[in-house]
Scaffold this active site. Sequence first.
Site, PDB file in Angstrom:
ATOM      1  CG  ASP A  64       0.538  15.375  -6.898  1.00 21.77           C
ATOM      2  OD1 ASP A  64       0.130  14.392  -6.862  1.00 21.77           O
ATOM      3  OD2 ASP A  64      -0.306  16.470  -7.073  1.00 21.77           O
ATOM      4  CE  LYS A  79      -1.446  13.006 -12.854  1.00 24.61           C
ATOM      5  NZ  LYS A  79      -2.224  13.497 -12.070  1.00 24.61           N
ATOM      6  CD  GLU A 120      -6.146   8.282  -8.243  1.00 28.53           C
ATOM      7  OE1 GLU A 120      -5.759   7.712  -7.180  1.00 28.53           O
ATOM      8  OE2 GLU A 120      -5.773   9.187  -8.832  1.00 28.53           O
TER       9      GLU A 120
END
Length: 279
Positions: free
Chosen positions: A58, A126, A195
């Site tokens: 995205d 995801k 992340e």
Amino acid sequence: MSSHATPEPSASGRKPITLHRLREMHAAGERITMLTCYDATFARVLDEAGVECLLVGDSLGMVLQGRPSTLPVSLDEVAYHTECVARGNRSAWLIADMPFGCYQESKEQALRSAVRLMRAGAQMVKIEGGGWTPETVRFLVDRGVPVCAHLGLTPQSVHALGGYRIQGRDEDGAATLRRHAAELADAGAAMLVLELIPSTLASEVTRALPQLMTIGIGAGPECAGQVLVLQDMLGLTRGKLPRFVRNFMQGAGSIDEAIRTYVQDVKNGRFPDPQLHGY
């Protein structure tokens, strides 16, 4: 009835990457490479360069649409770009992001959204976040949808997190992330993007959950694999980039060479450098 014909290999001769093959690589200690991808042309380039996983992120909202965050991206837009990537791809494993608002309402909503993306060509979806997500992950996995989870900096929660900040730096935050990762693994997630977290924390999670393929982005060198935004690693993104990004076009004679160098450097442990790209 179904056809069991062997899929056509890529131009490089590589057989199609499957979830089973990725797990074999992980078990053997071979690092997994992933890059974002949004169109058929780059899908072919990345596939032929040996990238194992293509992520229709995205992040397309910021990279392609010029938006300030990923939040406005719709399911229709991710499905469209997934179709484009699927047309250009021959052998890489294709993952599609579940955008904000398409899975938070209920498990059933999540399944409908996942079905849409898999019909567009995705082989895995995801989902961001922990705590409430394992129930959704289990619901999807039980119905044949492979899931990649995502912890640490989760861009869809950027406002709740107070901006793009390193996560898990204090012991409470680290303990929460470790617990959420274990819950997601227990729910059946096959992959976990980590992340912007301390390298030591990513290493702990990777060692503690060997059944989970951890994919780092700003999470140090000890994850099972690495991912970057394609435009970032090709030096196309303007403005200040996070320290975990490396411009692979520097010293490369072509885009193909830059991507092949990325694959080789992840495989050989030269990227990410713990001093230059870690926290």
